[in-house]
Scaffold this motif. Structure first.
Motif, PDB file in Angstrom:
ATOM      1  N   ALA A 146       0.824  -1.210   0.000  1.00  0.00           N
ATOM      2  CA  ALA A 146       0.000   0.000   0.000  1.00  0.00           C
ATOM      3  C   ALA A 146       0.858   1.259   0.000  1.00  0.00           C
ATOM      4  O   ALA A 146       0.486   2.275  -0.587  1.00  0.00           O
ATOM      5  N   GLU A 147       2.027   1.187   0.649  1.00  0.00           N
ATOM      6  CA  GLU A 147       2.930   2.336   0.710  1.00  0.00           C
ATOM      7  C   GLU A 147       3.689   2.552  -0.589  1.00  0.00           C
ATOM      8  O   GLU A 147       4.317   3.603  -0.778  1.00  0.00           O
ATOM      9  N   ARG A 148       3.646   1.565  -1.497  1.00  0.00           N
ATOM     10  CA  ARG A 148       4.455   1.651  -2.717  1.00  0.00           C
ATOM     11  C   ARG A 148       3.641   1.704  -4.001  1.00  0.00           C
ATOM     12  O   ARG A 148       4.179   2.033  -5.055  1.00  0.00           O
ATOM     13  N   LEU A 154      10.080   5.533   1.284  1.00  0.00           N
ATOM     14  CA  LEU A 154      11.442   5.718   1.773  1.00  0.00           C
ATOM     15  C   LEU A 154      11.746   4.612   2.785  1.00  0.00           C
ATOM     16  O   LEU A 154      11.048   4.465   3.778  1.00  0.00           O
ATOM     17  N   PHE A 155      12.808   3.823   2.508  1.00  0.00           N
ATOM     18  CA  PHE A 155      13.145   2.765   3.457  1.00  0.00           C
ATOM     19  C   PHE A 155      14.558   2.886   4.022  1.00  0.00           C
ATOM     20  O   PHE A 155      14.891   2.240   5.011  1.00  0.00           O
ATOM     21  N   LEU A 156      15.384   3.728   3.427  1.00  0.00           N
ATOM     22  CA  LEU A 156      16.742   3.950   3.928  1.00  0.00           C
ATOM     23  C   LEU A 156      17.053   5.433   3.756  1.00  0.00           C
ATOM     24  O   LEU A 156      16.811   5.983   2.684  1.00  0.00           O
ATOM     25  N   SER A 157      17.580   6.063   4.815  1.00  0.00           N
ATOM     26  CA  SER A 157      17.837   7.498   4.701  1.00  0.00           C
ATOM     27  C   SER A 157      19.012   7.895   5.581  1.00  0.00           C
ATOM     28  O   SER A 157      19.376   7.188   6.523  1.00  0.00           O
ATOM     29  N   HIS A 158      19.574   9.052   5.283  1.00  0.00           N
ATOM     30  CA  HIS A 158      20.721   9.541   6.035  1.00  0.00           C
ATOM     31  C   HIS A 158      20.341   9.998   7.439  1.00  0.00           C
ATOM     32  O   HIS A 158      21.206  10.131   8.302  1.00  0.00           O
ATOM     33  N   ASP A 159      19.026  10.232   7.678  1.00  0.00           N
ATOM     34  CA  ASP A 159      18.607  10.713   8.991  1.00  0.00           C
ATOM     35  C   ASP A 159      17.547   9.840   9.653  1.00  0.00           C
ATOM     36  O   ASP A 159      17.057  10.174  10.738  1.00  0.00           O
ATOM     37  N   LEU A 178       4.682   0.557 -10.053  1.00  0.00           N
ATOM     38  CA  LEU A 178       3.866   1.273 -11.031  1.00  0.00           C
ATOM     39  C   LEU A 178       3.190   0.287 -11.964  1.00  0.00           C
ATOM     40  O   LEU A 178       3.816  -0.672 -12.438  1.00  0.00           O
ATOM     41  N   ASN A 179       1.928   0.551 -12.230  1.00  0.00           N
ATOM     42  CA  ASN A 179       1.177  -0.269 -13.168  1.00  0.00           C
ATOM     43  C   ASN A 179       0.087   0.594 -13.798  1.00  0.00           C
ATOM     44  O   ASN A 179      -0.511   1.439 -13.127  1.00  0.00           O
ATOM     45  N   GLY A 180      -0.114   0.414 -15.083  1.00  0.00           N
ATOM     46  CA  GLY A 180      -1.199   1.138 -15.747  1.00  0.00           C
ATOM     47  C   GLY A 180      -1.001   2.640 -15.730  1.00  0.00           C
ATOM     48  O   GLY A 180      -0.007   3.158 -16.237  1.00  0.00           O
TER      49      GLY A 180
END
Length: 243
Positions: A146-148, A154-159, A178-180
């Motif tokens: 649902a989040e994608r 966002l699953f990895l970040s500098h902060d 992405l679809n359609g």
């Protein structure tokens, strides 16, 4: 190179140009120079150092081995991956999961396909950290559909913001589907760069059609537009200035 009116410089990286290696139990494609595949002109893109597309046979894997001063994560596409390390962690990550190590001052780990019948398909990715010899860390997380769907998670970040895993690298990493009629846009407006890897399916990025294993990198200023997806899954890296 493709230049847009907004001074966005794009380079398509076709899947077939990767370094392909067959070790029997492991079949892999290296997007950057790695192990037996060496290309001095393709060592990294900014602080993205390794993108290995690995298929691991049942009951096979990597025995205990050391790493230091890299940010390493496995992005699960099919099957499962069992992990053990010298920090005392033991876990199994499945399709849709992320397994992350900040190796810092040094750690050893092993990775195996725990299935006796099914292959495991992962992307193993290394980022160059901004700080060296930090205390090693290990984390896992599951990505949500649902989040994608039609957007970026966002699953990895500098902060470590918004529930993402914190990395010592100057990088933010997203996953999207992405679809359609789904459309995702990403704006470049500073000195950082973007690298998009197509993990599954097919998608258009600024009019370029990319399929599984293809990638595109972008520098400059302007907008990346992802659309016309066909069961597409992408990983988007927002990376530091030239490393």
């Amino acid at each position: 190179m493709t230049n847009t009116a907004t001074d966005l410089r794009l380079r398509v990286r076709p899947s077939h140009q990767r370094g392909h290696v067959d070790a029997g139990w492991l079949k892999t494609a290296h997007s950057f120079s790695f192990a037996s595949y060496f290309d001095r002109n393709n060592m990294n893109f900014h602080n993205l150092r390794v993108m290995n597309d690995d298929w691991i046979d049942p009951a096979a894997g990597f025995p205990m081995h050391p790493h230091e001063n890299f940010e390493i994560f496995s992005y699960m596409l099919e099957g499962a991956l069992a992990h053990e390390d010298t920090m005392g962690n033991g876990s199994t990550v499945h399709k849709g999961g992320i397994q992350f190590m900040s190796t810092g001052s040094g750690v050893q780990h092993s990775e195996f396909n725990p299935s006796s019948t099914e292959k495991t398909h992962i992307l193993q990715i290394w980022l160059i950290p901004d700080r060296k010899n930090t205390t090693p860390r290990y984390e896992m997380m599951d990505l949500g559909d649902a989040e994608r769907d039609g957007k970026l998670q966002l699953f990895l970040s500098h902060d470590g913001r918004n529930g993402s895993i914190r990395t010592e690298a100057a990088a933010d990493v997203y996953s999207g589907k992405l679809n359609g009629a789904d459309t995702i846009s990403f704006e470049l407006n500073d000195e950082r760069a973007v690298y998009v890897h197509v993990a599954r399916g097919e998608v258009q990025i600024n009019g370029e059609t990319l399929s599984e294993g293809d990638a595109i990198d972008a520098e400059g200023q302007g907008q990346l537009l992802l659309n016309n997806g066909k069961d597409a899954e992408v990983i988007v890296f927002h990376l530091s200035p030239r490393h």
